[in-house]
Design a protein around this motif. Structure first.
Motif, short mmCIF file in Angstrom:
data_model
loop_
_atom_site.label_atom_id
_atom_site.label_comp_id
_atom_site.label_asym_id
_atom_site.label_seq_id
_atom_site.Cartn_x
_atom_site.Cartn_y
_atom_site.Cartn_z
N SER A 33 -13.94 8.93 -47.40
CA SER A 33 -15.29 9.47 -47.34
C SER A 33 -16.02 8.74 -46.23
O SER A 33 -15.81 7.54 -46.01
CB SER A 33 -16.01 9.27 -48.66
OG SER A 33 -15.41 10.00 -49.68
N ALA A 50 -23.82 11.55 -45.63
CA ALA A 50 -22.45 11.28 -46.03
C ALA A 50 -21.69 12.60 -46.16
O ALA A 50 -22.29 13.65 -46.40
CB ALA A 50 -22.40 10.51 -47.33
N ILE A 51 -20.39 12.49 -46.03
CA ILE A 51 -19.53 13.66 -46.12
C ILE A 51 -18.25 13.29 -46.87
O ILE A 51 -17.74 12.18 -46.73
CB ILE A 51 -19.24 14.21 -44.71
CG1 ILE A 51 -18.55 15.58 -44.76
CG2 ILE A 51 -18.42 13.21 -43.88
CD1 ILE A 51 -18.54 16.30 -43.42
N SER A 52 -17.78 14.23 -47.67
CA SER A 52 -16.58 13.99 -48.46
C SER A 52 -15.32 14.05 -47.59
O SER A 52 -15.36 14.44 -46.43
CB SER A 52 -16.48 15.02 -49.57
OG SER A 52 -16.42 16.34 -49.01
N SER A 57 -18.41 18.68 -48.98
CA SER A 57 -19.61 18.14 -49.64
C SER A 57 -20.33 17.22 -48.68
O SER A 57 -19.70 16.37 -48.03
CB SER A 57 -19.23 17.37 -50.90
OG SER A 57 -18.58 18.21 -51.83
N THR A 58 -21.64 17.43 -48.58
CA THR A 58 -22.47 16.58 -47.74
C THR A 58 -23.73 16.19 -48.49
O THR A 58 -24.12 16.87 -49.46
CB THR A 58 -22.86 17.27 -46.42
OG1 THR A 58 -23.56 18.48 -46.72
CG2 THR A 58 -21.64 17.59 -45.58
N TYR A 59 -24.36 15.12 -48.01
CA TYR A 59 -25.60 14.66 -48.64
C TYR A 59 -26.44 13.98 -47.58
O TYR A 59 -25.91 13.28 -46.73
CB TYR A 59 -25.29 13.69 -49.78
CG TYR A 59 -26.49 13.37 -50.64
CD1 TYR A 59 -27.29 12.25 -50.36
CD2 TYR A 59 -26.84 14.18 -51.70
CE1 TYR A 59 -28.40 11.97 -51.12
CE2 TYR A 59 -27.96 13.90 -52.47
CZ TYR A 59 -28.73 12.79 -52.18
OH TYR A 59 -29.83 12.51 -52.93
N ILE A 107 -18.76 11.91 -52.60
CA ILE A 107 -19.73 11.45 -51.61
C ILE A 107 -20.07 10.00 -51.93
O ILE A 107 -20.31 9.66 -53.09
CB ILE A 107 -21.01 12.30 -51.67
CG1 ILE A 107 -20.73 13.72 -51.24
CG2 ILE A 107 -22.11 11.68 -50.80
CD1 ILE A 107 -20.47 13.89 -49.78
N ARG A 109 -22.82 7.07 -51.13
CA ARG A 109 -24.16 6.93 -50.56
C ARG A 109 -24.67 5.50 -50.51
O ARG A 109 -25.69 5.23 -49.88
CB ARG A 109 -25.15 7.77 -51.37
CG ARG A 109 -24.98 9.26 -51.23
CD ARG A 109 -26.01 9.99 -52.05
NE ARG A 109 -25.66 10.01 -53.46
CZ ARG A 109 -26.51 10.32 -54.42
NH1 ARG A 109 -27.77 10.57 -54.15
NH2 ARG A 109 -26.11 10.37 -55.68
#
Length: 127
Positions: A33, A50-52, A57-59, A107, A109
């Motif tokens: 990740s 962040a990205i998986s 998946s992103t955040y 993810i 963080r």
């Protein structure tokens, strides 16, 4: 162990764009990740995006939502941060980070959860 090298920083005016890149080497990139963090003078390092592992998946931190986009290319062992509509408050040293995770969709963080860091690239946004 994975080695990370950031690039793409620079000096821009408010409203302009930059694309940061982070090149990874050493281990299987798709097992990690990835995240982007930034640190302004006198402040602690803070989470940006962040990205998986699989990129699905992103955040984002609220302050960059709608302006920044994180992406990755596992075939090129790279993660990117597209930054649009830059503001002076985006000025900081930007770091990419990697953390091996067991699941493709996870993810990460938290700063302290990342084991591997790049050396950083300076982004300066003038008003």
């Amino acid at each position: 162990q994975v080695r990370l090298v950031e690039s793409g920083g620079g000096l821009v005016q408010a409203g302009e764009s930059l694309r940061l890149s982070c090149a990874a080497s050493g281990r299987t990139f798709s097992n990690y990740s990835m995240g982007w963090f930034r640190q302004a003078p006198g402040l602690e390092r803070r989470f940006v995006a962040a990205i998986s592992r699989n990129g699905r998946s992103t955040y984002y931190v609220d302050s960059v939502k709608g302006r920044f986009t994180i992406s990755r290319d596992n075939a090129k062992n790279a993660v990117y941060l597209q930054m649009n509509s830059l503001k002076p408050e985006d000025t900081a040293v930007y770091y990419c980070a990697a953390e091996p995770t067991p699941a493709e969709f996870v993810i990460v963080r938290i700063t302290s959860d990342y084991d591997y860091w790049g050396q950083g690239t300076q982004v300066t946004v003038s008003s």
